[in-house]
Motif scaffolding. Structure first.
Motif, PDB file in Angstrom:
ATOM      1  N   ASP A  91       0.822  -1.057  -0.059  1.00  6.48           N
ATOM      2  CA  ASP A  91      -0.020   0.045   0.068  1.00  6.48           C
ATOM      3  C   ASP A  91       1.116   1.274   0.182  1.00  6.48           C
TER       4      ASP A  91
ATOM      5  N   LYS B 292       0.335   5.718  -4.635  1.00  8.30           N
ATOM      6  CA  LYS B 292      -0.116   5.000  -5.799  1.00  8.30           C
ATOM      7  C   LYS B 292       0.458   5.743  -7.036  1.00  8.30           C
TER       8      LYS B 292
ATOM      9  N   THR C 208      -0.506  -5.290 -12.747  1.00  6.70           N
ATOM     10  CA  THR C 208      -0.990  -5.335 -14.341  1.00  6.70           C
ATOM     11  C   THR C 208      -1.041  -4.093 -15.036  1.00  6.70           C
ATOM     12  N   MET C 209      -1.087  -3.017 -14.422  1.00  5.34           N
ATOM     13  CA  MET C 209      -1.353  -1.848 -14.856  1.00  5.34           C
ATOM     14  C   MET C 209       0.086  -0.767 -14.941  1.00  5.34           C
TER      15      MET C 209
ATOM     16  N   THR D  88       3.971   0.551 -11.712  1.00  3.04           N
ATOM     17  CA  THR D  88       2.605   0.034 -11.726  1.00  3.04           C
ATOM     18  C   THR D  88       1.949   0.876 -10.830  1.00  3.04           C
ATOM     19  N   SER D  89       0.609   0.727 -11.255  1.00  3.97           N
ATOM     20  CA  SER D  89      -0.593   1.576 -10.451  1.00  3.97           C
ATOM     21  C   SER D  89      -1.647   0.793  -9.917  1.00  3.97           C
ATOM     22  N   ASN D  90      -1.440  -0.574  -9.578  1.00 11.66           N
ATOM     23  CA  ASN D  90      -2.513  -1.471  -9.182  1.00 11.66           C
ATOM     24  C   ASN D  90      -1.839  -2.527  -8.314  1.00 11.66           C
ATOM     25  N   PHE D  91      -2.579  -3.147  -7.290  1.00 13.65           N
ATOM     26  CA  PHE D  91      -2.286  -4.168  -6.637  1.00 13.65           C
ATOM     27  C   PHE D  91      -1.602  -5.229  -7.152  1.00 13.65           C
TER      28      PHE D  91
ATOM     29  N   ARG E 183      -4.310   3.697 -21.508  1.00 14.97           N
ATOM     30  CA  ARG E 183      -4.233   2.444 -21.315  1.00 14.97           C
ATOM     31  C   ARG E 183      -4.422   1.599 -22.256  1.00 14.97           C
TER      32      ARG E 183
END
Length: 800
Positions: free
Chosen positions: A94, A121, A152-153, A146-149, A171
């Motif tokens: 986080d 983030k 994948t982004m 990366t911008s997600n947990f 994206r």
């Protein structure tokens, strides 16, 4: 040197930030931030602890993450305009960011005493090991992360500043396709060197999966992407997205051998003239996706070449089902162009005023048609370089590459024109510590691993403490004096300047005059003679005509026989004085001599005799045991033929089904088909190393190498030979089985011994079981399952 004991047990160093004015080095680690005074390493470092609360750790582990990953790994340290340091960490998946006050060396806190944090983030990766890069430009942070947990982004974004100006990439796999971010650089334009009023630019380097190559596997390609500092996105199309995002392929290829290095691992930015951005060069560290062995290459790209490609044609990626469609016409003003004085005069003061047709074209055409190409300055096999830093010699005579390896070594390579010369190999850390940071400061190199820090000299001819190494640096302006290597203003003479300088040294061994090394070998031995070459140009060997050899890149495999004894010389091609015609440079020389009888050989022969006797004894015992088993099985088969018939099968099948061996039993040898012969095949590798304790400094004559056999050794380290940290020794490897190839040895067999195929049944046993086998086949043929033909798979059209 600062080891774990001096650094208060703090580990997992990931990022360095140096304050050039004070010499204070800030280090991001696991749950901590360190401040090390590089001017006085004896002073204990300052430490700030920034860990994760227990409830956050439990939540992280509840989401499937490991306990080790659920810590706070500091991945970002950047200076702000007000003097503070912006700090970001993974914070148990986080990401969080905080502010570090340098004067008090403490994190800012709220009124209740808690650390003042804000979300990280898009500014910091979630996972500690994710590829990531960030750069500060004018107090604004630009990141590629990366911008997600789930990781994948992927985004290249303006992560701080006014909320309405925080923009990112689209994206789309046309923009970013599973990238591995490597490095970033901010190139500012000075007023004197920018008559067109062009905008400042940011460059991001990464490796991604190429969408333009549709092959049987994912092809990785290195990229450079460019965005403009004043870009704020579009009004309708590309809202809160980059309107100037362009990317191009980097090509690091040796054209004579057509070898291309397609995975980018590190980039170092060097501006030779701080007042002129056009003098900026990017030194890229590459490896290959297609090579199984360790391989590293260095290519350099100029800023002008990159901008020239960015101003060239766009690549058309849209396709129909069968054919490529016609490329769209490029609208005006040119998509992806940074704002300049001419555009502002036409009324385009901001990217918000760009027409939709320009933005639509920009959204669909982020990739350029042409590539930024360069030939490798250096190629090393058997070595994995992890970091690169570059220093320039005086008066621009050349450059020195400082290369960190995954084995804790620092290599120095001189680059003069098109010639590269390996100067030093310095072991700094244990072999299990990989170098992950190199920071240059005031003639020093701060070299770091995840648990240690070292400070070494990085500039000056005084680095080279022997005449031979100083001679190799002659092209950089170094010359050997009475007792030390110093700087000289005299220009190098014509021809090979290094060779001329080596003639002044006491030792005759030099870069192009290696000492002949005598190797005592035995007949039948297989050797791998090394030839270290840092130039991408090929190497060739001269050797006796009657020989059995095989060249592995620059190394040579030799099978020792009476005809193969003699002298072996490795000659490599290098750039000549005019940089056009290559010159030949011998790099290694060996003399193979048969080793005479010795006590060790007699002991080995006696051991072989004992082993042979034991083998004969075991073989005789096996023959006797096999005869007894055949006799037992024959008697048992005879008894079985006189048993009453209690089965439902035919008489022939009854004999086999009544025995203890069933069709499902793996011990039933009679069910083996002749088409599945069991053959034993030897396919292993036994490596041997002949150690050399000779470095590259000091006098050299002819040396003899002892043949100490070390079983299963694939990586042998050499000791520095001249006492100055240099490590330029040679490993000679011998292998019974090289490259996993199978070697078949003929062995004599006594008369009546076992047959070549181990699954054939002995004749005596075959007579007793032949009728039973045929009966079983007839019985199985009555079942419908064995009569029906095998079902055929439906024919499907290939989509390729």
């Amino acid at each position: 040197m600062l080891g774990p004991e001096r650094l208060r047990g703090v580990a997992n160093f990931s990022t360095f930030l140096l304050d050039g004015s004070s010499g204070m080095l800030f280090i991001g680690a696991k749950d901590a931030i360190l401040a090390v005074d590089t001017n006085n390493l004896n002073r204990a470092p300052h430490v700030i602890t920034w860990d994760v609360p227990e409830e956050r750790r439990k939540s992280c582990k509840g989401k499937g993450k490991t306990e080790e990953d659920c810590n706070n790994y500091i991945r970002l340290l950047e200076f702000l305009d007000d003097g503070r340091i912006y700090v970001c960490g993974t914070y148990a998946f986080d990401p969080q960011c905080a502010f570090l006050n340098r004067s008090s060396f403490s994190l800012e806190q709220r009124e209740e005493g808690e650390i003042k944090m804000e979300t990280g983030k898009g500014k910091c990766p979630f996972e500690p090991s994710q590829h990531y890069t960030a750069v500060m430009a004018g107090g604004i942070l630009y990141t590629a992360a990366t911008s997600n947990f789930l990781g994948t982004m992927f985004d290249i974004s303006r992560a701080t500043g006014p909320e309405q100006e925080r923009i990112r990439t689209e994206r789309s796999i046309n923009w970013l396709n599973d990238p591995e971010f490597v490095s970033s650089s901010f190139i500012s334009q000075t007023e004197t060197a920018n008559p067109l009023g062009d905008d400042d630019k940011l460059y991001f380097f990464f490796t991604e999966v190429a969408k333009e190559y549709e092959l049987y596997t994912k092809v990785k390609v290195p990229r450079v992407a460019r965005v403009c500092k004043s870009d704020v996105g579009g009004m309708k199309t590309l809202q809160r997205r980059w309107t100037t995002f362009l990317k191009a392929q980097l090509v690091c290829e040796d054209r004579p051998s057509s070898q291309r290095y397609n995975v980018l691992t590190d980039v170092f930015t060097l501006r030779s003239n701080p007042a002129d951005p056009a003098t900026t060069h990017f030194y890229g560290l590459f490896t290959s996706q297609w090579e199984n062995e360790e391989l590293s290459a260095v290519c350099v790209f100029s800023l002008s070449d990159i901008n020239k490609v960015m101003d060239g044609p766009f690549k058309e990626l849209k396709k129909t089902c069968e054919n490529w469609i016609n490329p769209e016409p490029v609208p005006t003003p040119r998509p992806g162009q940074c704002l300049n004085s001419a555009l502002r005069a036409e009324g385009f003061e901001s990217s918000l005023k760009l027409p939709d047709k320009v933005l639509t074209f920009m959204r669909d055409h982020p990739l350029m048609e042409n590539s930024v190409a360069s030939a490798p300055l250096l190629v090393r096999r058997g070595v994995t370089y992890t970091k690169v830093a570059v220093t320039l010699a005086k008066e621009g005579r050349g450059a020195v590459l400082h290369l960190g390896t995954d084995r804790g070594e620092l290599h120095r390579v001189a680059v003069v024109g098109q010639n590269t010369t390996l100067l030093q190999e310095i072991p700094l850390f244990p072999a299990n510590q990989s170098i992950n940071n190199i920071v240059l400061h005031q003639g020093q190199a701060l070299v770091g691993t995840p648990v240690s820090l070292a400070r070494v000299r990085a500039e000056g001819c005084g680095l080279y403490t022997s005449c031979e190494v100083c001679a190799r640096a002659r092209g950089l302006g170094c010359e050997w004096g009475t007792e030390e290597c110093g700087w000289t203003l005299s220009e190098p003479g014509p021809g090979d300047m290094v060779e001329e300088a080596l003639k002044k040294c006491v030792s005759r061994e030099g870069r192009c005059k290696p000492a002949v090394r005598e190797l005592h070998v035995s007949l039948g031995l297989r050797l791998l003679l090394p030839c270290v070459q840092v130039s991408p140009r090929p190497c060739a060997w001269t050797h006796p005509p009657q020989r059995h050899t095989r060249q592995h890149h620059s190394h040579l495999e030799v099978t020792v026989s009476e005809e193969s004894l003699g002298k072996y010389v490795c000659t490599c091609q290098e750039a000549g004085p005019d940089l056009q015609e290559p010159t030949s440079c011998p790099r290694a020389a060996y003399q193979l001599v048969v080793e005479g009888p010795s006590v060790g050989g007699a002991v080995a022969t006696a051991g072989v005799r004992h082993l042979l006797a034991l083998y004969i004894l075991c073989f005789s015992a096996g023959v006797a045991l096999g005869a007894f088993l055949l006799h037992f099985l024959s008697r048992r088969g005879a008894v079985a033929r006189h048993l009453p018939n209690h089965s439902l099968s035919s008489e022939k099948g009854r004999e086999l089904l009544g025995s203890s061996a069933t069709p499902q039993s793996p011990s039933s040898a009679s069910l083996l088909s002749d088409t599945f012969a069991l053959s034993e095949k030897r396919n292993g590798t036994a490596m041997t190393s002949l150690h050399s304790t000779q470095g590259n400094g000091g006098p050299h004559g002819n040396h003899s190498y002892s043949s100490n056999l070390i079983s299963n050794s694939s990586n042998v380290s050499s000791n520095p030979g001249n006492g100055h940290g240099d490590q330029l020794s040679t490993d000679i490897l011998s292998a019974d089985f090289l490259d996993g190839r199978t070697v078949e040895r003929e062995t004599g067999r006594p008369e009546g011994g076992e047959r070549e195929t181990g699954d054939e049944v002995d004749e005596g046993l075959g007579e007793g079981l032949g009728d039973s086998m045929r009966g079983l086949e007839e019985e199985l043929a009555k079942f419908p399952h064995f009569k029906l033909p095998a079902p055929l798979a439906k024919c499907e059209e290939s989509s390729i």
